[in-house]
Design an enzyme around this catalytic site. Structure first.
Site, PDB file in Angstrom:
ATOM      1  N   GLY A 137       0.383  -0.917   0.092  1.00 25.44           N
ATOM      2  CA  GLY A 137       0.053  -0.119  -0.127  1.00 25.44           C
ATOM      3  C   GLY A 137       0.953   0.884   0.640  1.00 25.44           C
ATOM      4  N   LYS A 157       4.772   0.138  -9.742  1.00 26.42           N
ATOM      5  CA  LYS A 157       5.010   1.484  -9.074  1.00 26.42           C
ATOM      6  C   LYS A 157       6.363   1.831  -9.130  1.00 26.42           C
ATOM      7  CE  LYS A 157       5.361   1.104  -4.906  1.00 26.42           C
ATOM      8  NZ  LYS A 157       6.507   1.642  -4.093  1.00 26.42           N
ATOM      9  N   GLU A 180      14.163  -1.271  -5.028  1.00 26.09           N
ATOM     10  CA  GLU A 180      14.038  -1.716  -6.085  1.00 26.09           C
ATOM     11  C   GLU A 180      13.459  -1.916  -7.880  1.00 26.09           C
ATOM     12  OE1 GLU A 180      14.439  -5.055  -5.138  1.00 26.09           O
ATOM     13  OE2 GLU A 180      13.536  -4.984  -3.052  1.00 26.09           O
TER      14      GLU A 180
HETATM   15  N1  LIG Z   1      10.859   1.524   3.024  1.00 26.90           N
HETATM   16  C1  LIG Z   1       9.996   1.760   2.298  1.00 26.90           C
HETATM   17  O1  LIG Z   1       8.812   2.672   3.566  1.00 26.90           O
HETATM   18  C2  LIG Z   1       9.352   0.972   1.556  1.00 26.90           C
HETATM   19  C3  LIG Z   1       9.672  -0.391   1.699  1.00 26.90           C
HETATM   20  N2  LIG Z   1       9.147  -1.766   1.250  1.00 26.90           N
HETATM   21  C4  LIG Z   1       9.731  -2.709   0.541  1.00 26.90           C
HETATM   22  O2  LIG Z   1       9.941  -3.259   2.032  1.00 26.90           O
HETATM   23  C5  LIG Z   1      11.201  -4.601   1.450  1.00 26.90           C
HETATM   24  C6  LIG Z   1      12.320  -3.977   2.322  1.00 26.90           C
HETATM   25  O3  LIG Z   1      12.684  -2.572   1.913  1.00 26.90           O
HETATM   26  P1  LIG Z   1      13.118  -1.370   3.582  1.00 26.90           P
HETATM   27  O4  LIG Z   1      13.098  -2.437   5.063  1.00 26.90           O
HETATM   28  O5  LIG Z   1      13.010  -0.279   3.442  1.00 26.90           O
HETATM   29  O6  LIG Z   1      14.895  -1.441   2.738  1.00 26.90           O
HETATM   30  P2  LIG Z   1      16.016  -1.252   3.255  1.00 26.90           P
HETATM   31  O7  LIG Z   1      16.866  -1.192   2.235  1.00 26.90           O
HETATM   32  O8  LIG Z   1      16.625  -0.779   4.490  1.00 26.90           O
HETATM   33  O9  LIG Z   1      16.751  -2.813   3.503  1.00 26.90           O
HETATM   34  C7  LIG Z   1      16.545  -4.114   3.002  1.00 26.90           C
HETATM   35  C8  LIG Z   1      16.656  -4.935   4.189  1.00 26.90           C
HETATM   36  O10 LIG Z   1      17.136  -5.931   3.515  1.00 26.90           O
HETATM   37  C9  LIG Z   1      18.145  -6.975   3.923  1.00 26.90           C
HETATM   38  N3  LIG Z   1      19.018  -7.770   2.569  1.00 26.90           N
HETATM   39  C10 LIG Z   1      19.728  -7.486   1.623  1.00 26.90           C
HETATM   40  N4  LIG Z   1      20.296  -8.080   1.747  1.00 26.90           N
HETATM   41  C11 LIG Z   1      20.264  -9.687   2.213  1.00 26.90           C
HETATM   42  C12 LIG Z   1      21.001 -10.052   2.303  1.00 26.90           C
HETATM   43  N5  LIG Z   1      21.612 -10.873   1.304  1.00 26.90           N
HETATM   44  N6  LIG Z   1      20.369 -11.042   3.144  1.00 26.90           N
HETATM   45  C13 LIG Z   1      19.727 -10.794   3.899  1.00 26.90           C
HETATM   46  N7  LIG Z   1      19.273  -9.441   4.692  1.00 26.90           N
HETATM   47  C14 LIG Z   1      19.495  -8.724   3.264  1.00 26.90           C
HETATM   48  C15 LIG Z   1      19.001  -5.645   4.304  1.00 26.90           C
HETATM   49  O11 LIG Z   1      19.573  -6.078   5.221  1.00 26.90           O
HETATM   50  P3  LIG Z   1      20.975  -5.534   5.887  1.00 26.90           P
HETATM   51  O12 LIG Z   1      20.878  -4.298   6.904  1.00 26.90           O
HETATM   52  O13 LIG Z   1      21.773  -6.421   6.771  1.00 26.90           O
HETATM   53  O14 LIG Z   1      21.763  -4.955   5.068  1.00 26.90           O
HETATM   54  C16 LIG Z   1      18.166  -4.575   5.003  1.00 26.90           C
HETATM   55  O15 LIG Z   1      17.256  -5.504   6.845  1.00 26.90           O
HETATM   56  C17 LIG Z   1      11.263  -3.976   0.351  1.00 26.90           C
HETATM   57  O16 LIG Z   1      11.334  -4.850  -0.930  1.00 26.90           O
HETATM   58  C18 LIG Z   1      10.662  -2.238  -0.002  1.00 26.90           C
HETATM   59  O17 LIG Z   1      10.768  -2.131  -1.305  1.00 26.90           O
HETATM   60  C19 LIG Z   1       7.451  -1.207   0.976  1.00 26.90           C
HETATM   61  C20 LIG Z   1       6.826  -0.806   1.821  1.00 26.90           C
HETATM   62  C21 LIG Z   1       7.672   0.377   2.066  1.00 26.90           C
HETATM   63  O1  LIG Z   2       6.518   1.080  -1.447  1.00 22.79           O
HETATM   64  C1  LIG Z   2       6.995   1.994  -0.636  1.00 22.79           C
HETATM   65  C2  LIG Z   2       5.929   3.475  -0.669  1.00 22.79           C
HETATM   66  O2  LIG Z   2       4.526   2.615  -0.476  1.00 22.79           O
HETATM   67  C3  LIG Z   2       8.465   3.161  -0.734  1.00 22.79           C
HETATM   68  O3  LIG Z   2       8.950   3.030  -1.784  1.00 22.79           O
HETATM   69  P1  LIG Z   2      10.659   3.510  -1.903  1.00 22.79           P
HETATM   70  O4  LIG Z   2      10.834   1.827  -2.007  1.00 22.79           O
HETATM   71  O5  LIG Z   2      11.024   4.268  -3.317  1.00 22.79           O
HETATM   72  O6  LIG Z   2      10.846   3.697  -0.547  1.00 22.79           O
END
Ligand SMILES: NC(=O)C1=CN([C@@H]2O[C@H](COP(=O)(O)OP(=O)(O)OC[C@H]3O[C@@H](n4cnc5c(N)ncnc54)[C@H](OP(=O)(O)O)[C@@H]3O)[C@@H](O)[C@H]2O)C=CC1
Ligand SMILES: O=C(CO)COP(=O)(O)O
Length: 326
Positions: free
Chosen positions: A131, A186, A276
């Site tokens: 969302g 998106k 992503e």
């Molecule tokens: N941020 C946002 O606003 C939103 C994000 N999302 C989605 O959620 C997902 C995660 O995003 P977000 O938390 O923000 O991303 P971050 O970039 O903040 O963190 C990425 C995460 O993936 C982990 N990771 C990367 N490589 C590995 C690996 N080889 N093994 C284990 N863990 C790994 C990282 O661990 P490490 O810290 O150790 O590198 C970290 O916990 C994405 O798909 C994103 O699109 C969805 C909605 C909102």
């Molecule tokens: O998915 C998201 C908001 O809903 C976060 O977007 P980004 O991964 O581009 O930061």
């Protein structure tokens, strides 16, 4: 699993909803910060103190032992490898939830497919959450809503109620494919809008890319088996609007940096977290080819990422020269 910006924020939401939350992360620094100081200085420094009912561990077995709900928030391209280590540890009754928004580059698979394959999980125990959920705003407890998708609506309800708080509302749906397609595609649109903004273009250009992007992701989603209604909801238009309109989005910001003239390598270096849309773009083009759905926007962004074409070239690629019905 995964104490990134959104993983940690969603952990806070679930803790605020009254659950005991255990975060799993690889880095000892992150584990110790959350466990001992209730702070994630690396990925979510804006939150001074995470809730008391939130802890962390680096031990996989301990992290998932006795869990009712297991939430995966790992960068999409690494999800399969990271999940393989959890395969035999997941309790038989746990529902596994993906927060990830991406498509696996090499296989063109959605995260529901990747998670289920990696964990050998039946469809009724998989849920996706997607969302308009920019993590920083939700970490600040600003009002927001999301959608939980699961083929089994009772399990969707279970996850929704586990993440419902006074500031966070979860709707439910059984359209897992639609939710996955919205969240992943998106990001590609946000790259393009960000690029146009970075290059100095205004509202008309942004609205044009968003609207054509929505048409493209709806067509591709429908061909993949999604319910078109999903694209008009929070996970579709809602997330597109939030992501394409905010510098808090990593995808938007990555695109904006390209529009300002940075190379892909330079934009990657300054990116604060995973964008992503970058690895997902080529997967979208390949999926379009496979499903026989034109994906001009993803194709144009793929040329930006792989060949370094300019913003203006990207936009003419997107619009084409033929006169077509809208
Ligand atoms: N941020 C946002 O606003 C939103 C994000 N999302 C989605 O959620 C997902 C995660 O995003 P977000 O938390 O923000 O991303 P971050 O970039 O903040 O963190 C990425 C995460 O993936 C982990 N990771 C990367 N490589 C590995 C690996 N080889 N093994 C284990 N863990 C790994 C990282 O661990 P490490 O810290 O150790 O590198 C970290 O916990 C994405 O798909 C994103 O699109 C969805 C909605 C909102
Ligand atoms: O998915 C998201 C908001 O809903 C976060 O977007 P980004 O991964 O581009 O930061």
């Amino acid at each position: 699993m995964g104490a990134g910006a959104w993983g940690t924020t969603f952990g806070q939401v679930m803790a605020d909803a009254g659950n005991d939350v255990t975060m799993w992360a690889i880095e000892p620094e992150i584990v110790e910060g959350i466990r001992d100081r209730h702070h994630n200085a690396v990925r979510l420094p804006s939150v001074a103190k995470l809730p008391d009912n939130m802890t962390a561990t680096g031990d996989r077995a301990q992290a998932v032992k006795d869990a009712d709900i297991i939430v995966v928030a790992i960068a999409a391209q690494f999800a399969r490898v990271a999940l393989a280590e959890f395969k035999d540890l997941i309790p038989d009754t746990a529902v596994v939830v993906s927060l990830m928004k991406g498509i696996e580059r090499n296989t063109k698979k959605r995260m529901d497919e990747v998670v289920r394959e990696a964990l050998d999980l039946p469809a009724e125990r998989f849920a996706a959450v997607s969302g308009p959920n920019l993590s920083k705003e939700i970490a600040d407890r600003q009002p927001a809503a999301t959608v939980v998708a699961c083929e089994n609506l009772d399990n969707a309800r279970k996850v929704a109620s586990a993440c419902t708080t006074s500031y966070f509302k979860a709707f439910i749906t059984s359209d897992v494919i639609g939710l996955e397609m919205c969240g992943s595609l998106k990001n590609v649109v946000a790259l393009a809008v960000g690029m146009a903004r970075g290059a100095g273009y205004g509202e008309n250009t942004a609205a044009m890319i968003e609207t054509r992007g929505l048409a493209e992701l709806t067509a591709l989603g429908k061909a993949a088996g999604a319910d078109p209604k999903t694209f008009a909801g929070l996970a579709g238009v809602g997330d597109l609007t939030a992501t394409c309109g905010s510098p808090l989005s990593r995808n938007y910001t990555f695109g904006a940096n390209l529009g300002k003239g940075l190379s892909v390598e330079e934009a990657t270096k300054v990116s604060n977290g995973v964008a992503e849309g970058v690895p997902t773009t080529d997967a979208v083009v390949a999926l379009g080819d496979e499903l026989d759905v034109p994906t001009p926007l993803a194709y144009a962004m793929s040329r930006v990422l792989n060949e370094g074409i300019s913003c203006q070239q990207m936009l003419s690629e997107l619009l084409g020269t033929e006169i077509t019905e809208e």
